[in-house]
Motif scaffolding. Structure first.
Motif, PDB file in Angstrom:
ATOM      1  N   MET A 157     -14.062  -8.349 -22.858  1.00 33.17           N
ATOM      2  CA  MET A 157     -14.286  -9.550 -22.289  1.00 33.17           C
ATOM      3  C   MET A 157     -14.937 -10.586 -22.390  1.00 33.17           C
ATOM      4  O   MET A 157     -16.333 -11.154 -22.171  1.00 33.17           O
ATOM      5  CB  MET A 157     -13.741  -9.318 -20.802  1.00 33.17           C
ATOM      6  N   PRO A 158     -14.271 -11.198 -23.405  1.00 36.93           N
ATOM      7  CA  PRO A 158     -14.804 -12.825 -23.288  1.00 36.93           C
ATOM      8  C   PRO A 158     -14.614 -13.684 -22.465  1.00 36.93           C
ATOM      9  O   PRO A 158     -13.802 -13.220 -21.937  1.00 36.93           O
ATOM     10  CB  PRO A 158     -14.002 -13.489 -24.101  1.00 36.93           C
ATOM     11  N   TYR A 159     -15.769 -14.555 -21.732  1.00 34.84           N
ATOM     12  CA  TYR A 159     -16.238 -14.790 -20.751  1.00 34.84           C
ATOM     13  C   TYR A 159     -15.606 -15.801 -20.600  1.00 34.84           C
ATOM     14  O   TYR A 159     -15.602 -16.169 -19.110  1.00 34.84           O
ATOM     15  CB  TYR A 159     -18.004 -15.041 -21.020  1.00 34.84           C
ATOM     16  N   TYR A 160     -15.398 -16.517 -21.969  1.00 33.83           N
ATOM     17  CA  TYR A 160     -14.509 -17.868 -20.984  1.00 33.83           C
ATOM     18  C   TYR A 160     -12.549 -16.958 -20.527  1.00 33.83           C
ATOM     19  O   TYR A 160     -12.066 -18.346 -20.192  1.00 33.83           O
ATOM     20  CB  TYR A 160     -14.309 -18.614 -22.112  1.00 33.83           C
ATOM     21  N   ILE A 161     -12.108 -16.301 -20.351  1.00 34.44           N
ATOM     22  CA  ILE A 161     -11.413 -16.313 -20.382  1.00 34.44           C
ATOM     23  C   ILE A 161     -10.862 -15.645 -18.923  1.00 34.44           C
ATOM     24  O   ILE A 161     -10.202 -16.971 -18.352  1.00 34.44           O
ATOM     25  CB  ILE A 161     -10.798 -15.213 -21.400  1.00 34.44           C
ATOM     26  N   PRO A 162     -11.795 -15.136 -18.192  1.00 37.15           N
ATOM     27  CA  PRO A 162     -11.651 -15.355 -16.760  1.00 37.15           C
ATOM     28  C   PRO A 162     -11.547 -16.388 -15.998  1.00 37.15           C
ATOM     29  O   PRO A 162     -10.728 -17.230 -14.968  1.00 37.15           O
ATOM     30  CB  PRO A 162     -12.514 -14.196 -16.283  1.00 37.15           C
ATOM     31  N   GLU A 163     -12.743 -17.289 -16.369  1.00 36.37           N
ATOM     32  CA  GLU A 163     -13.073 -18.790 -16.005  1.00 36.37           C
ATOM     33  C   GLU A 163     -12.118 -19.706 -16.557  1.00 36.37           C
ATOM     34  O   GLU A 163     -11.624 -20.384 -15.672  1.00 36.37           O
ATOM     35  CB  GLU A 163     -14.462 -18.776 -17.127  1.00 36.37           C
ATOM     36  N   GLN A 164     -11.792 -19.277 -17.393  1.00 34.74           N
ATOM     37  CA  GLN A 164     -10.310 -21.230 -17.818  1.00 34.74           C
ATOM     38  C   GLN A 164      -8.987 -20.320 -17.220  1.00 34.74           C
ATOM     39  O   GLN A 164      -8.977 -21.343 -16.320  1.00 34.74           O
ATOM     40  CB  GLN A 164     -10.292 -20.453 -19.426  1.00 34.74           C
ATOM     41  N   LEU A 165      -9.123 -18.984 -16.525  1.00 31.86           N
ATOM     42  CA  LEU A 165      -7.638 -18.214 -15.769  1.00 31.86           C
ATOM     43  C   LEU A 165      -7.979 -18.985 -14.149  1.00 31.86           C
ATOM     44  O   LEU A 165      -7.165 -19.807 -13.728  1.00 31.86           O
ATOM     45  CB  LEU A 165      -8.013 -17.197 -15.693  1.00 31.86           C
ATOM     46  N   SER A 166      -9.534 -19.758 -14.403  1.00 30.62           N
ATOM     47  CA  SER A 166      -9.629 -19.733 -12.781  1.00 30.62           C
ATOM     48  C   SER A 166      -9.490 -21.326 -12.137  1.00 30.62           C
ATOM     49  O   SER A 166      -9.279 -21.547 -11.537  1.00 30.62           O
ATOM     50  CB  SER A 166     -11.263 -19.028 -11.713  1.00 30.62           C
ATOM     51  N   VAL A 167     -10.073 -21.829 -13.659  1.00 30.55           N
ATOM     52  CA  VAL A 167      -9.568 -23.520 -13.567  1.00 30.55           C
ATOM     53  C   VAL A 167      -8.142 -23.727 -13.226  1.00 30.55           C
ATOM     54  O   VAL A 167      -8.044 -24.270 -12.983  1.00 30.55           O
ATOM     55  CB  VAL A 167     -10.318 -24.215 -14.866  1.00 30.55           C
ATOM     56  N   TYR A 168      -7.516 -23.066 -14.325  1.00 31.47           N
ATOM     57  CA  TYR A 168      -6.161 -23.390 -14.348  1.00 31.47           C
ATOM     58  C   TYR A 168      -5.693 -23.169 -12.759  1.00 31.47           C
ATOM     59  O   TYR A 168      -4.680 -23.420 -12.338  1.00 31.47           O
ATOM     60  CB  TYR A 168      -5.718 -21.705 -15.668  1.00 31.47           C
ATOM     61  N   SER A 169      -5.819 -22.100 -12.273  1.00 31.41           N
ATOM     62  CA  SER A 169      -5.764 -21.687 -10.956  1.00 31.41           C
ATOM     63  C   SER A 169      -5.949 -22.537  -9.373  1.00 31.41           C
ATOM     64  O   SER A 169      -4.959 -22.904  -8.876  1.00 31.41           O
ATOM     65  CB  SER A 169      -6.223 -20.118 -10.634  1.00 31.41           C
ATOM     66  N   ALA A 170      -7.150 -23.084  -9.842  1.00 31.75           N
ATOM     67  CA  ALA A 170      -7.631 -24.079  -9.049  1.00 31.75           C
ATOM     68  C   ALA A 170      -6.543 -25.548  -9.337  1.00 31.75           C
ATOM     69  O   ALA A 170      -6.621 -26.172  -8.162  1.00 31.75           O
ATOM     70  CB  ALA A 170      -9.463 -24.224  -8.905  1.00 31.75           C
ATOM     71  N   MET A 171      -6.539 -25.905 -10.701  1.00 35.66           N
ATOM     72  CA  MET A 171      -5.151 -26.955 -10.830  1.00 35.66           C
ATOM     73  C   MET A 171      -4.224 -26.400  -9.764  1.00 35.66           C
ATOM     74  O   MET A 171      -4.118 -27.627  -9.779  1.00 35.66           O
ATOM     75  CB  MET A 171      -4.894 -27.416 -12.446  1.00 35.66           C
ATOM     76  N   LEU A 172      -3.389 -25.744 -10.026  1.00 35.41           N
ATOM     77  CA  LEU A 172      -2.080 -24.924  -9.548  1.00 35.41           C
ATOM     78  C   LEU A 172      -2.590 -25.390  -8.198  1.00 35.41           C
ATOM     79  O   LEU A 172      -1.428 -25.823  -7.510  1.00 35.41           O
ATOM     80  CB  LEU A 172      -1.857 -24.325 -10.105  1.00 35.41           C
ATOM     81  N   THR A 173      -3.761 -25.069  -7.476  1.00 32.15           N
ATOM     82  CA  THR A 173      -3.502 -25.019  -6.156  1.00 32.15           C
ATOM     83  C   THR A 173      -4.006 -25.798  -5.958  1.00 32.15           C
ATOM     84  O   THR A 173      -3.424 -27.046  -4.722  1.00 32.15           O
ATOM     85  CB  THR A 173      -5.474 -24.198  -5.558  1.00 32.15           C
ATOM     86  N   ILE A 174      -4.744 -27.614  -6.332  1.00 28.24           N
ATOM     87  CA  ILE A 174      -4.189 -28.936  -6.280  1.00 28.24           C
ATOM     88  C   ILE A 174      -3.235 -28.879  -5.970  1.00 28.24           C
ATOM     89  O   ILE A 174      -2.404 -29.611  -4.815  1.00 28.24           O
ATOM     90  CB  ILE A 174      -4.547 -29.640  -7.307  1.00 28.24           C
ATOM     91  N   LEU A 175      -1.420 -28.423  -7.111  1.00 31.30           N
ATOM     92  CA  LEU A 175      -0.791 -28.806  -7.147  1.00 31.30           C
ATOM     93  C   LEU A 175       0.443 -28.592  -5.680  1.00 31.30           C
ATOM     94  O   LEU A 175       0.600 -29.162  -5.027  1.00 31.30           O
ATOM     95  CB  LEU A 175       0.555 -28.029  -8.118  1.00 31.30           C
ATOM     96  N   CYS A 176      -0.011 -27.235  -5.704  1.00 29.38           N
ATOM     97  CA  CYS A 176       0.348 -26.443  -4.649  1.00 29.38           C
ATOM     98  C   CYS A 176       0.043 -27.400  -3.353  1.00 29.38           C
ATOM     99  O   CYS A 176       1.062 -27.435  -2.111  1.00 29.38           O
ATOM    100  CB  CYS A 176       0.040 -25.290  -3.818  1.00 29.38           C
ATOM    101  N   VAL A 177      -1.652 -27.422  -3.238  1.00 31.45           N
ATOM    102  CA  VAL A 177      -1.375 -27.895  -1.700  1.00 31.45           C
ATOM    103  C   VAL A 177      -0.650 -29.644  -1.729  1.00 31.45           C
ATOM    104  O   VAL A 177      -0.401 -29.821  -0.901  1.00 31.45           O
ATOM    105  CB  VAL A 177      -3.169 -28.424  -1.746  1.00 31.45           C
ATOM    106  N   ILE A 178      -0.879 -30.206  -2.697  1.00 31.85           N
ATOM    107  CA  ILE A 178       0.225 -32.223  -2.621  1.00 31.85           C
ATOM    108  C   ILE A 178       1.515 -31.801  -1.948  1.00 31.85           C
ATOM    109  O   ILE A 178       2.365 -32.256  -1.433  1.00 31.85           O
ATOM    110  CB  ILE A 178      -0.549 -32.003  -4.201  1.00 31.85           C
ATOM    111  N   CYS A 179       1.579 -30.826  -2.849  1.00 31.70           N
ATOM    112  CA  CYS A 179       3.402 -30.285  -2.880  1.00 31.70           C
ATOM    113  C   CYS A 179       3.902 -29.979  -0.949  1.00 31.70           C
ATOM    114  O   CYS A 179       4.787 -30.278  -1.061  1.00 31.70           O
ATOM    115  CB  CYS A 179       3.847 -29.867  -3.747  1.00 31.70           C
ATOM    116  N   SER A 180       2.657 -29.210  -0.802  1.00 34.15           N
ATOM    117  CA  SER A 180       3.114 -28.784   0.506  1.00 34.15           C
ATOM    118  C   SER A 180       2.675 -29.848   1.683  1.00 34.15           C
ATOM    119  O   SER A 180       3.645 -29.835   2.734  1.00 34.15           O
ATOM    120  CB  SER A 180       2.206 -27.701   1.123  1.00 34.15           C
TER     121      SER A 180
END
Lengths: 237, 391
Positions: B181-204
């Motif tokens: 497992m290349p280390y940056y793949i889970p890391e990158q996914l977590s950053v993407y999810s964090a950005m998605l959280t911002i969107l979800c919180v603002i929309c809610s």
């Protein structure tokens, strides 16, 4: 003068809890900075991390404050009463003046308290000349956000919608700037200047881009503000 | 049920829906799409393409975990020697005289010689697109990296392991975690999810906050509260708010997840996120698929918690001016906490984990649970108070 005092009175105590929360956050930040670095790079941490954070907090407070003052009559259903006369419509200018005055009070308080905490925790080994140059420009930048919020708040009567639109526009501008790091002209509007505050006086984005940006945005926003006021003077309530 | 549907209708009015859609479109285009493009660019870059091809080869030949026999079978030493021989023969057969100019006879001497080289020659030998050793040295360093990291963990990782106080984590690190497992793949996914959280919180927050405050501003609640049934309306509104926030964040997460799936990272679905390639240290040996599911649930939790908080605050706001003074700071706090909790979740570099002094296991997951508990408790108290409150 009486009208100005009345406008200031309406919003005078609304933002102190937020200022205090920001101050607490800054103390935490100052602590972590002083723990993580040595005194030699205190300068870069101050201009690179700490000051931009305080400016951002001041901008958020400013936007909320300005929208609160501008949208006060709509929220408390006193629009029909206040804006029915010409003098009442001129109140908008007093509202702008009140927003500017309170912005200065809140910003100076937050800046001085946070910087005091920083200097106590992080040492005073700093470039005072650069500091003296950056600080007034930060205040000028905060002032630009007052003008921006005033324009949006005057054109859109509902303060909730106006606040959301102001914040959304700025967040989306941030996205545009981040997606096009090579287009330096995108950094001239207030949000672009705020994002690139750490590179002020470094010529990374062009010679004196910060002064140019402040002057450019200042002129544009002043025109927009005045136009919004003229529209408001003739608008049906 | 009919009242619930009417409240839903009120909640999803045209203005709010348009605002959410517009914000979602712009935010997705500017922030989330750029994250996806970044990974796409990385995958298509010639250097990283080589890495991906190697991972695919390893996964295809040996499965999700690679053990010592397999690493010998893979023949890293032979491959390294083969590349060095090839480089030596290039130097030997060179007719341009660039190697002779610096007295280079073997590949191993190249990097010492480059220290005093002018930039043009350095580019011609090592760094330029069409240089002699660019691809070769990249492949060689990659193979050496695998060999070295397989034998000894990355020093950066070792320092993190030593400062982690958990016996469990130490045991986990000491175990033979040899996943591909290349280390940056889970890391990158977590950053993407964090950005998605911002969107979800603002929309809610956008969806929920003006809902109750509008009733208060228009004094509709006085009419409702005059009957005992009307006093229960806040409960119905709460149900509508929670259902809407949940569905909204679910749809947003599903859409953004589907867009992320176009990156074809599914080949790592069953691979553990703890890898000998890793520079950050994950506390749990979950697979990439489980990690992705966790990162899909966390934005929904934050979104529902933000909706609960927004609902309580808007209940105590008589007008829009009071509303945004309370709700905007709440939204900002939600965004900061959400981003801090989700980016690098379960790893030793997670901000919440660091803030808790690295002594609490998975505090970001506990935080999510606490937020929901606090949110529901606060609303229950408000609803109970509302039945008897004097208006």
């Amino acid at each position: 003068m009486v009208l100005l005092r009345l406008e200031i009175k309406k919003a005078a105590n609304k933002m102190w809890p937020l200022v205090f929360a920001c101050f607490c956050l800054n103390i935490l930040g100052a602590g972590s900075i002083s723990r993580s670095i040595d005194s030699e790079i205190t300068l870069s941490s101050l201009f690179g991390r700490y000051l931009p954070n305080i400016t951002l907090e001041c901008v958020i407070i400013t936007l909320l404050l300005t929208h609160f003052i501008i949208g006060y009559e709509h929220s408390y259903h006193t629009e029909n009463l206040v804006y029915s006369a010409k003098v009442g419509r001129k109140c908008l200018l007093y509202k702008l003046a009140a927003a500017v005055c309170l912005t200065f009070v809140y910003s100076i308080t937050l800046f001085s308290a946070s910087l005091a905490a920083y200097f106590i925790k992080g040492g005073v080994n700093n470039d005072w000349l650069l500091f003296a140059k950056v600080l007034p420009l930060s205040f000028a930048l905060i002032l630009l956000f007052v003008l921006f919020a005033f324009t949006v708040g005057t054109l859109i009567r509902n303060p909730w919608a106006a606040t959301i639109i102001t914040i959304s526009v700025n967040v989306l501008w941030l996205g545009i700037v981040m997606n096009s790091p090579d287009i330096h002209k995108l950094r001239l509007p207030p949000m672009g200047l705020l994002v690139s505050q750490k590179s002020w006086f470094t010529n990374i984005h062009g010679t004196n881009f910060e002064l140019l940006g402040l002057a450019f945005s200042g002129v544009i926003l002043t025109i927009l503000c005045y136009s919004a006021y003229l529209i408001f003077r003739r608008r049906e309530i | 049920m009919r009242v619930f549907l009417y409240e839903l209708k009120k909640l999803w009015n045209l203005k709010t829906t348009t605002a959410i859609l517009a914000f979602f479109g712009l935010y997705f285009g500017l922030f989330l799409m750029s994250e996806i493009k970044e990974v796409e660019q990385y995958k298509s870059d010639p250097d990283s393409k080589m890495n991906f091809e190697l991972y695919e080869e390893l996964l295809g030949r040996y499965g999700t975990v690679i053990d010592r026999d397999e690493i010998i079978d893979f023949g890293i030493d032979e491959k390294i020697q083969g590349l060095i021989d090839r480089a030596d023969s290039i130097i030997e057969n060179d007719k341009s005289g660039i190697f002779a100019k610096y007295g280079i006879q073997k590949y191993e001497e190249v990097f010492d010689a480059t220290l005093d080289m002018p930039w043009e020659d350095y580019e011609a030998i090592v760094s330029g697109r069409n240089s002699y050793f660019r691809d070769l040295s990249l492949e060689l360093s990659l193979l050496r990296d695998i060999k070295q990291r397989y034998d000894t963990n990355d020093p950066h990782l070792n320092s993190h392991i030593s400062e982690t106080s958990f016996v469990y984590a130490r045991e986990l690190a000491a175990r033979e975690n040899r996943s591909v497992m290349p280390y940056y793949i889970p890391e990158q996914l977590s950053v993407y999810s964090a950005m998605l959280t911002i969107l979800c919180v603002i929309c809610s927050v956008l969806l929920v906050s003006p809902f109750v405050a509008t009733d208060r501003t228009r004094k509709v609640y006085l009419l409702q509260y005059s009957s005992s049934y009307g006093r229960k309306i806040l409960g119905t509104q709460f149900a509508a708010v929670i259902a809407s926030a949940f569905v909204l964040s679910l749809v947003l997460t599903a859409f953004c997840g589907a867009m992320y799936a176009t990156l074809n990272m599914q080949m790592f679905w069953d691979v553990s996120i703890i890898s000998f390639w890793g520079v950050s240290f994950y506390m749990f040996g979950v697979t990439y698929g489980q990690y992705a599911l966790l990162l899909a649930v966390m934005p929904i939790v934050f979104s529902v918690a933000a909706a609960c908080a927004g609902f309580v605050l808007s209940r105590f706001s008589d007008n829009y001016a009071k509303l945004f003074i309370k709700v905007v700071p709440l939204g900002l706090i939600g965004i900061i906490v959400g981003y801090a909790a989700i980016s690098n979740a379960l790893s030793n570099e997670n901000t919440v984990f660091v803030l808790f002094g690295r002594c609490l296991l998975a505090p970001e997951v506990i935080l999510c649970g606490l937020l929901i508990i606090f949110g529901v408790t606060a609303i229950t108290l408000v609803l109970r108070r509302e039945r008897r409150v004097d208006i």
